[in-house]
Design a protein around this motif. Sequence first.
Motif, PDB file in Angstrom:
ATOM      1  N   SER A  73       0.407  -1.414  -0.627  1.00 19.19           N
ATOM      2  CA  SER A  73       0.173  -0.070  -0.298  1.00 19.19           C
ATOM      3  C   SER A  73       0.876   1.331  -0.201  1.00 19.19           C
ATOM      4  O   SER A  73       0.063   2.773  -0.772  1.00 19.19           O
ATOM      5  CB  SER A  73      -1.086   0.216   1.036  1.00 19.19           C
ATOM      6  N   LYS A  74       2.191   1.117   0.525  1.00 21.41           N
ATOM      7  CA  LYS A  74       2.816   2.683   0.301  1.00 21.41           C
ATOM      8  C   LYS A  74       3.575   2.320  -0.578  1.00 21.41           C
ATOM      9  O   LYS A  74       3.751   3.531  -0.902  1.00 21.41           O
ATOM     10  CB  LYS A  74       4.323   2.074   1.856  1.00 21.41           C
ATOM     11  N   GLU A  77       0.797   4.052  -2.905  1.00 28.80           N
ATOM     12  CA  GLU A  77       0.657   5.711  -2.439  1.00 28.80           C
ATOM     13  C   GLU A  77       1.356   6.312  -3.363  1.00 28.80           C
ATOM     14  O   GLU A  77       1.004   7.393  -3.953  1.00 28.80           O
ATOM     15  CB  GLU A  77       0.412   5.752  -1.145  1.00 28.80           C
ATOM     16  N   LYS A  78       3.106   5.989  -2.859  1.00 30.95           N
ATOM     17  CA  LYS A  78       3.637   7.044  -3.674  1.00 30.95           C
ATOM     18  C   LYS A  78       4.192   6.795  -5.260  1.00 30.95           C
ATOM     19  O   LYS A  78       3.815   7.605  -6.007  1.00 30.95           O
ATOM     20  CB  LYS A  78       5.551   6.022  -3.513  1.00 30.95           C
ATOM     21  N   LYS A  80       0.752   6.696  -7.070  1.00 29.13           N
ATOM     22  CA  LYS A  80      -0.508   7.152  -6.961  1.00 29.13           C
ATOM     23  C   LYS A  80       0.077   8.766  -6.893  1.00 29.13           C
ATOM     24  O   LYS A  80      -0.044   9.994  -8.136  1.00 29.13           O
ATOM     25  CB  LYS A  80      -1.274   7.310  -6.418  1.00 29.13           C
ATOM     26  N   LYS A  81       1.038   9.223  -6.299  1.00 25.15           N
ATOM     27  CA  LYS A  81       1.640  10.553  -5.793  1.00 25.15           C
ATOM     28  C   LYS A  81       2.410  11.083  -6.952  1.00 25.15           C
ATOM     29  O   LYS A  81       2.306  12.143  -7.974  1.00 25.15           O
ATOM     30  CB  LYS A  81       2.319  10.973  -4.985  1.00 25.15           C
ATOM     31  N   GLU A  84      -0.423  12.085 -10.484  1.00 27.13           N
ATOM     32  CA  GLU A  84      -0.216  13.207 -10.305  1.00 27.13           C
ATOM     33  C   GLU A  84       0.469  14.391 -10.093  1.00 27.13           C
ATOM     34  O   GLU A  84      -0.264  15.098 -10.810  1.00 27.13           O
ATOM     35  CB  GLU A  84      -0.987  13.228  -8.027  1.00 27.13           C
TER      36      GLU A  84
END
Length: 99
Positions: A73-74, A77-78, A80-81, A84
Motif C-alpha cells: 500500500s505504501k 501511494e507513492k 499515485k503521488k 498526480e
Amino acid sequence: MINLKCFSTNQLIALSVLIGVTIAKNLTPNDQVTVANLIYIIGDVITFINGEIENQNSGDQESEEEKSNGKDSKEIEKLKKQVEELTYCVMKLKSEIED
C-alpha cells in the motif's frame, strides 16, 4: 479501448510517427525534448507495470507476511503521488502550449 492485436507492426509504427509529428509540430525544440522524455517515462512505467503483473502471475510474489505489513500500500501511494505530479506537469505544459 482499442484492441492493439488488430494492428500490424507496420501500422503501429506509422501510427506512432503520425502521433509524434502531430505533437512535435507546434512545440519549441526544448518543449519537444520535454514531451519526448515524458512519453519515454510513460513507456517505462507501462513496461514496469507489465513486469510486475508477470512476476505476480509466475509466483514470484512477496510472502504473505511482507504484504501484511503494508509495504504494497505504501508503494501504491507513492506511485499515485507520482502520477498526480506527472498529470499536473502535463496539464501545465498543455496550458503553456495553448497560450
